[in-house]
Design an enzyme around this catalytic site. Structure first.
Site, PDB file in Angstrom:
ATOM      1  CG  HIS A   1     121.161  87.834 -92.934  1.00 14.83           C
ATOM      2  ND1 HIS A   1     122.455  88.102 -93.312  1.00 14.83           N
ATOM      3  CD2 HIS A   1     121.239  86.967 -91.903  1.00 14.83           C
ATOM      4  CE1 HIS A   1     123.285  87.421 -92.533  1.00 14.83           C
ATOM      5  NE2 HIS A   1     122.561  86.733 -91.662  1.00 14.83           N
TER       6      HIS A   1
ATOM      7  CG  HIS B   1     122.405  88.635 -87.334  1.00 18.32           C
ATOM      8  ND1 HIS B   1     122.892  87.730 -86.419  1.00 18.32           N
ATOM      9  CD2 HIS B   1     122.778  88.174 -88.549  1.00 18.32           C
ATOM     10  CE1 HIS B   1     123.545  86.771 -87.049  1.00 18.32           C
ATOM     11  NE2 HIS B   1     123.483  87.015 -88.357  1.00 18.32           N
TER      12      HIS B   1
END
Length: 143
Positions: free
Chosen positions: A103, A101
């Site tokens: 950010h 992922h």
């Protein structure tokens, strides 16, 4: 989909999230911690644990969405004056969910409860040492 992965469950709709953007490749949703308002996570819909599991096509597809989402976050609040974009890989790099992922952390000021420290070790490396490090990396680059 990884059975025990919280992000796979979010992608599948089994766990609720607040979606910012979604298409056939990625889902972007607000991080529950909201380190700063608008803190968004961009995740590939295919389960990959970290950047080391990406191939060039997946990287191109996922990372090409970053500017679109970053621009939308910035446009959403005139108080946003910058943004940190981070991808943590491995426990030592502060990865806590092992589904890759990215950010996107909007920055409002240098007092907005987020900080990064980059140590300066300039005096510990001469040109020869830097060239050795670069050569070691370069010889391992795969096409």
């Amino acid at each position: 989909m990884a059975e025990d992965c919280i992000f796979c469950k979010i992608i599948a709709g089994d766990i609720p999230s607040v979606t910012v953007y979604e298409d056939d490749v990625v889902k972007a949703f607000l991080d529950i911690s909201q380190v700063t308002p608008g803190h968004t996570l961009l995740v590939p819909k295919v389960h990959v644990p970290d950047i080391f599991a990406y191939d060039a096509d997946l990287a191109a597809a996922v990372f090409s969405r970053v500017p679109k989402i970053a621009k939308a976050i910035k446009a959403s609040d005139p108080r946003i004056v910058g943004m940190n974009i981070m991808n943590n890989n491995g426990t030592v790099a502060y990865q806590s969910v092992f589904h890759s992922h990215i950010h996107l952390l909007p920055r409002y000021s240098d007092q907005d409860d987020f900080a990064i420290h980059f140590g300066d070790h300039t005096d510990q490396y001469d040109t020869k040492q830097l060239q050795a490090i670069a050569a070691s990396i370069h010889e391992r680059i795969e096409d």
